[in-house]
Design an enzyme around this catalytic site. Structure first.
Site, PDB file in Angstrom:
ATOM      1  N   CYS A  77      59.953 -43.363 -42.066  1.00  0.00           N
ATOM      2  CA  CYS A  77      58.712 -42.668 -42.417  1.00  0.00           C
ATOM      3  C   CYS A  77      58.654 -41.300 -41.753  1.00  0.00           C
ATOM      4  O   CYS A  77      58.227 -40.311 -42.361  1.00  0.00           O
ATOM      5  CB  CYS A  77      57.506 -43.508 -42.022  1.00  0.00           C
ATOM      6  SG  CYS A  77      57.447 -43.980 -40.275  1.00  0.00           S
ATOM      7  N   ARG A 128      54.635 -55.300 -44.264  1.00  0.00           N
ATOM      8  CA  ARG A 128      53.712 -54.186 -44.519  1.00  0.00           C
ATOM      9  C   ARG A 128      54.222 -53.278 -45.646  1.00  0.00           C
ATOM     10  O   ARG A 128      53.501 -52.997 -46.603  1.00  0.00           O
ATOM     11  CB  ARG A 128      53.547 -53.346 -43.242  1.00  0.00           C
ATOM     12  CG  ARG A 128      52.954 -54.049 -42.043  1.00  0.00           C
ATOM     13  CD  ARG A 128      51.514 -54.467 -42.262  1.00  0.00           C
ATOM     14  NE  ARG A 128      50.664 -53.341 -42.583  1.00  0.00           N
ATOM     15  CZ  ARG A 128      49.510 -53.448 -43.280  1.00  0.00           C
ATOM     16  NH1 ARG A 128      49.130 -54.607 -43.752  1.00  0.00           N
ATOM     17  NH2 ARG A 128      48.764 -52.390 -43.506  1.00  0.00           N
ATOM     18  N   THR A 145      53.292 -50.530 -34.501  1.00  0.00           N
ATOM     19  CA  THR A 145      53.856 -51.276 -35.629  1.00  0.00           C
ATOM     20  C   THR A 145      54.027 -52.742 -35.265  1.00  0.00           C
ATOM     21  O   THR A 145      53.841 -53.147 -34.108  1.00  0.00           O
ATOM     22  CB  THR A 145      55.233 -50.708 -36.050  1.00  0.00           C
ATOM     23  OG1 THR A 145      56.181 -50.965 -35.013  1.00  0.00           O
ATOM     24  CG2 THR A 145      55.152 -49.211 -36.322  1.00  0.00           C
TER      25      THR A 145
END
Length: 481
Positions: free
Chosen positions: A289, A138, A319
């Site tokens: 993040c 990703r 996720t």
């Protein structure tokens, strides 16, 4: 003529002006490595409507929309200057000019405001810096999109190769397809073709070699014409210095990890501590993040009010590490179905604050809940401040930080009363302050911080790579410190 007719005519006129700006912005970017911004938002490769919407954003500054008729003269003035690689903010130019009382023409003012990027002061354009992606999940694919987007004249970052494990028949075609289409972030902006004979993906003219390897030790990057590259490891398999050092192969000079680093690996949050990176540092981490989402506003609050202690609760999208349906997982709860449950889990973001903000002595605790959305999370940052304040003062301060401070690329600000998570898909900021949700009572403040944990984080990663590669060009006019 009716009011509706007047509004439509005004809109068509602004469309015409925005259309005239596009080739000028593109030429400056391609030929001079100059990125045109509007209040920290890039106008490169943007459509007419996107340019007009970005101008509308300026309502947050003084309550009035910034018109393209006001910014066009500054853009035209830039074309007459001997500019070097830089970022130039038309919004800041227009605001500074309006506040200037020297009686200068637009041309005179612009020349003075960007003098650091002209003539003998300008940065010379380099040959570009090779970048390698190790892993193509990703984050890897989003970083690839950003690197391709920012190639510009070819003198900046150049994505030269992607290293993955072989996936069987049609592997290359399938990986190119995942780059081309994304269920969350939409279509790739451009064209992608595949040359299976040479194991190459060509994206917007960028030839990207796909190298198949099971371990870093198998690759000699110089065999592919790659030299002095920055390798971005987005697998998360190695997180300490010993493991990441395996990437320091022929052709690779530095390694950047897209996960929290362990041990003595520096954890870097761009905008906060990127200037502490030592020139000879070969291995560093971009933290997580969530760390990138909370550290910039935490720094902003600590600088202005002082912070005695804090707690962060993250409500995080699920996720790829979680299971779609209940199945075995090495973690206690992540084996339970991600799209069907709220899943309590741990977050290392709170402990990572100490690495990014070593001067902040306040204890920060944290916890996390994964929820059934595929992207965009929210961090609820509860702080005990060093002095009492009011909600209005905090919001005014954070709004100004998001617009004019050195943290303006990290912190965004929204006053939308009906904002929800999907509104922030594609945000390039590390976090977005939700003004309507903010709570302040004396010396207690609670900030609600949205963040695109995929794209916003990827933008932070690329900023770090730009900095360590020497192609993070200065912004003019310089933001207030």
């Amino acid at each position: 003529m009716t009011v509706n007719d007047d509004s439509f005519t005004n809109w068509k006129n602004r469309e015409k002006i925005a259309e005239s700006m596009i080739p000028v912005i593109g030429k400056l970017h391609r030929e001079r490595d100059v990125t045109i911004l509007l209040h920290s938002r890039s106008l490169v490769n943007k459509s007419v409507v996107s340019i007009l919407k970005t101008h509308r954003f300026a309502r947050q500054i003084d309550g009035a929309e910034l018109s393209v008729t006001e910014t066009l003269p500054f853009l035209q003035a830039l074309t007459t200057l001997d500019l070097g690689p830089s970022q130039i903010d038309l919004g800041m130019l227009a605001a500074a000019y309006a506040a200037d009382d020297r009686g200068l023409s637009v041309e005179e003012f612009t020349a003075a405001a960007v003098s650091g990027a002209t003539g003998e002061n300008k940065i010379e354009r380099g040959e570009g810096r090779d970048v390698v992606l190790y892993g193509f999940g990703r984050i890897g694919r989003l970083v690839a999109r950003l690197l391709i987007e920012k190639t510009g004249s070819g003198n900046g970052l150049r994505l030269r190769a992607i290293v993955v494990r072989g996936g069987g028949e049609a592997d290359l075609v399938k990986r190119a397809s995942l780059l081309r289409r994304d269920s969350i972030h939409g279509q790739f902006q451009g064209t992608i073709t595949v040359d299976e004979a040479t194991s190459t993906i060509i994206a917007n003219g960028n030839a990207i070699k796909v190298i198949y390897a099971n371990d870093p030790s198998e690759v000699d990057y110089t065999a592919y014409g790659i030299k002095d590259a920055i390798l971005i490891d987005n697998t998360g398999k190695w997180r300490d210095r010993e493991g990441l050092s395996k990437h320091l192969r022929p052709g690779v000079e530095k390694v950047v990890l897209t996960a929290p680093g362990k041990g003595d690996v520096p954890n870097i949050v761009h905008g906060v501590n990127h200037d502490t990176i030592k020139p000879d540092e070969q291995i560093l981490s971009c933290a997580s993040c969530t760390t990138n989402a909370i550290v910039p506003p935490l720094k902003a609050m600590a600088d202005e009010y002082g912070v005695l202690r804090g707690h962060v609760e993250t409500v995080h999208s699920f996720t790829n590490d979680q299971n779609l349906l209940d199945n075995y997982h090495s973690a206690d709860r992540r084996g339970r179905s991600a799209p069907l449950n709220m899943v309590m889990t741990e977050t290392g973001a709170a402990s990572a604050v100490a690495k990014a903000l070593p001067d902040l002595k306040a204890p920060i605790s944290g916890s996390s809940i994964r929820v059934p959305v595929p992207d965009v999370s929210i961090a609820i940052l509860s702080l005990r401040l060093g002095r009492e304040t009011s909600r209005e003062e905090v919001l005014d301060y954070l709004r100004e930080v998001s617009l004019t401070s050195p943290l303006k690329r990290q912190i965004d600000f929204t006053t939308a009363p009906d904002a929800v998570s999907s509104d922030f898909i594609g945000s390039r900021h590390a976090s977005i302050v939700d003004a309507g949700a903010t709570k302040v009572d004396g010396d207690n403040a609670i900030l609600y911080l949205w963040y695109d944990n995929e794209f916003g984080y990827s933008c932070q990663v690329v900023r770090v790579v730009q900095y360590v590669s020497g192609v993070e060009y200065p912004t003019y006019p310089a933001p207030a410190v």
